[in-house]
Design a protein around this motif. Structure first.
Motif: not given
Length: 339
Positions: A114-116, A147-148, A153-155, A302-310
């Protein structure tokens, strides 16, 4: 998402009725529930699942298409005929988006999928940068955060007990890229050529269903006969009929129709920002019904960072000064999507 554009100032001058906020909340839940239903019927091949949803959504859109076509003036009919190639391109992008997203649901965690697949805002900013277009500092910050966070998340790929896979995440991101092509096509036809909503939406959804069906027959050994899970028309006689009906009627039509209605009362930016929350709501619903597990540590980080970035990218794009705005403004782009 499907939002019809309306001047923000004209909305802000009015008091937003309570039922408009309730409608926005229900629409968010409706569109967010699609991922859970796709996961529930995961023994149907992914391209066939997306084909079924597009087919039945087109069935619901068809009466609205006939009504708008019947009442269209000569100029609108001419624009409709002249835009078939753009609609065909848009349909292919929509088919790739759905196919890639549903495939990723089967091959990675639902949170990652969902995030990607919802990363279209940061894809747009990367595209603007590559085209040497003006990008604000906040858009850059949001994109880097997106992207960060995704990289963090990919770790979780290194965790042997995780359901996350690189292929699943990458294909979901392909779905986000395809969505950008679909959104730009919609912007061109709806905003610049002033095509009525369903004169655009039905042909695109129908052609997308055809495109997806051909891919399913080619790549998943599908067929045009029978009533099984590999049949292009198998949804109408399978035990999954209720689920596919739900996908087309609730996330596909009801959710988007309500959004198109309440945009008359709520700012397009508010609606767009609310819909950015779809990965959060969708992931929670999937966990609630037991079709997805608790994310692992690096996804929690990572998910909260990606969500906030979007989210930052979306807000920054839509709050630019008038002389800085371009056709990439996100609330304007998402205003023309319905499927």
């Amino acid at each position: 998402t499907a939002v019809e554009s309306m001047p923000v100032n004209s909305i802000e001058e009015k008091k937003v009725p309570w039922w408009a906020w309730m409608g926005l909340a229900l629409s968010l839940v409706a569109v967010s529930s699609a991922a859970t239903v796709f996961r529930v019927i995961d023994d149907v091949p992914p391209l066939m699942r997306s084909t079924w949803r597009l087919e039945l959504t087109a069935v619901f859109q068809f009466p609205c298409f006939l009504y708008q076509l019947h009442h269209a003036d000569t100029q609108t009919r001419n624009v409709f005929k002249e835009s078939l190639l753009i609609e065909l391109f848009s349909a292919c992008m929509l088919g790739i988006h759905f196919g890639a997203w549903v495939w990723s649901i089967d091959h990675t965690s639902l949170v990652h999928s969902l995030l990607w697949v919802s990363a279209s805002p940061i894809v747009i900013i990367v595209g603007l940068f590559l085209l040497c277009r003006r990008v604000s500092k906040m858009e850059v910050v949001g994109t880097l955060m997106g992207f960060g966070g995704g990289a963090l998340m990919c770790i979780d790929l290194t965790n042997s007990s995780s359901t996350v896979t690189f292929a699943g995440d990458a294909v979901a991101f392909v779905g986000a890229i395809a969505m950008v092509g679909y959104l730009y096509s919609g912007r061109l036809l709806r905003e610049e050529r002033h095509m009525p909503l369903f004169l655009y939406a039905f042909p695109v959804t129908f052609l997308s269903a055809v495109f997806s069906a051909l891919l399913a027959v080619w790549l998943e050994d599908g067929n045009f006969g029978g009533t099984g899970v590999r049949s292009v028309f198998g949804w109408h006689a399978s035990r999954y009929f209720v689920w596919v009906l739900y996908l087309a009627a609730v996330p596909g039509m009801l959710g988007h129709t309500v959004i198109n209605f309440i945009i008359r009362y709520i700012s397009p930016l508010v609606v767009t920002v609310t819909l950015v929350m779809e990965p959060l709501v969708g992931s929670f619903l999937a966990w609630l019904v037991g079709v997805d597990g608790i994310p692992h540590m690096w996804t929690w980080i990572g998910a909260p960072i990606m969500f906030i970035g979007t989210l930052l990218t979306t807000i920054a794009s839509d709050t630019k000064k008038p002389d800085e705005k371009t056709s990439s403004d996100l609330s304007a782009l998402t205003s023309d999507a319905i499927a």
